[in-house]
Design an enzyme around this catalytic site. Sequence first.
Site, PDB file in Angstrom:
ATOM      1  N   ARG A  35       0.822  -1.221   0.000  1.00 21.04           N
ATOM      2  CA  ARG A  35       0.000   0.000   0.000  1.00 21.04           C
ATOM      3  C   ARG A  35       0.854   1.268   0.000  1.00 21.04           C
ATOM      4  O   ARG A  35       0.422   2.310  -0.505  1.00 21.04           O
ATOM      5  CB  ARG A  35      -0.960  -0.015   1.197  1.00 21.04           C
ATOM      6  N   ILE A  61      -6.996   7.856  -0.723  1.00 24.24           N
ATOM      7  CA  ILE A  61      -6.939   6.405  -0.862  1.00 24.24           C
ATOM      8  C   ILE A  61      -7.853   5.847   0.220  1.00 24.24           C
ATOM      9  O   ILE A  61      -7.764   6.235   1.383  1.00 24.24           O
ATOM     10  CB  ILE A  61      -5.490   5.876  -0.726  1.00 24.24           C
ATOM     11  N   SER A  62      -8.771   4.985  -0.147  1.00 23.84           N
ATOM     12  CA  SER A  62      -9.814   4.546   0.781  1.00 23.84           C
ATOM     13  C   SER A  62      -9.249   3.733   1.943  1.00 23.84           C
ATOM     14  O   SER A  62      -8.187   3.106   1.844  1.00 23.84           O
ATOM     15  CB  SER A  62     -10.865   3.709   0.049  1.00 23.84           C
ATOM     16  N   GLN A  63      -9.989   3.736   3.039  1.00 21.86           N
ATOM     17  CA  GLN A  63      -9.688   2.890   4.186  1.00 21.86           C
ATOM     18  C   GLN A  63      -9.611   1.428   3.724  1.00 21.86           C
ATOM     19  O   GLN A  63     -10.477   0.956   2.986  1.00 21.86           O
ATOM     20  CB  GLN A  63     -10.802   3.061   5.220  1.00 21.86           C
ATOM     21  N   PRO A  64      -8.585   0.680   4.118  1.00 23.86           N
ATOM     22  CA  PRO A  64      -8.469  -0.714   3.677  1.00 23.86           C
ATOM     23  C   PRO A  64      -9.707  -1.562   3.950  1.00 23.86           C
ATOM     24  O   PRO A  64     -10.057  -2.421   3.125  1.00 23.86           O
ATOM     25  CB  PRO A  64      -7.246  -1.217   4.450  1.00 23.86           C
TER      26      PRO A  64
END
EC number: 2.1.1.77
Length: 211
Positions: A35, A61-64
Amino acid sequence: MTRVALTSAVNLAKKLHDAGIRNQAVLKAISHTPREMFLDNALAHKAYENTALPIGQGQTISQPYIVARMTELLLHKMPQRVLEVGTGSGYQAAILAQLVPQLCTIERIKGLQIQARQRLKRLDLHNVSFKYGDGWLGWANRSPFDAIMVTAAASTIPEALLSQLAEGGVLVLPVGEDTQQLMRITRTADRFSSETIETVKFVPLINGELA
């Protein structure tokens, strides 16, 4: 992928499992994806935290957890051809490209699209087609799609995306403005059924293109 990054990614996948993600293929893809490659160096130390992070141009970048959850919802019927609306950093595309045979992804911000293309090439992910354009319009000449994922919040469900779904296909997207709901919409012939999954928070899906 360095040993430290691999360990961090594996630990992140374990945390996502504990948070309720059960699809083993999704967890494996998370554990094999660096990431930090999708972030500026100044934020690389936060890469394996379960949080959204800025990537510039007012985007994130979105939360995993959300990446994994949306991917899990998308894979419900094992899609062959998938459209992603909102390439962003390319992280979600990198996860999807490990799980589906053919991925098409659209980004309206040229600089982000160029960076994402370079990152996926470095990861040897070659089953991805990129388009610079307006995500509200989808990608008509590549349709129909077995599944479509939208990684920004639409104020309403885009009609163009519904029309580009194959029969039996699913559309996973956040809908709303101040309050947003993650939804999964399934097409059966010319009818659509919808499920509301959970409350989420995304940047808005904006029409048009930005150089």
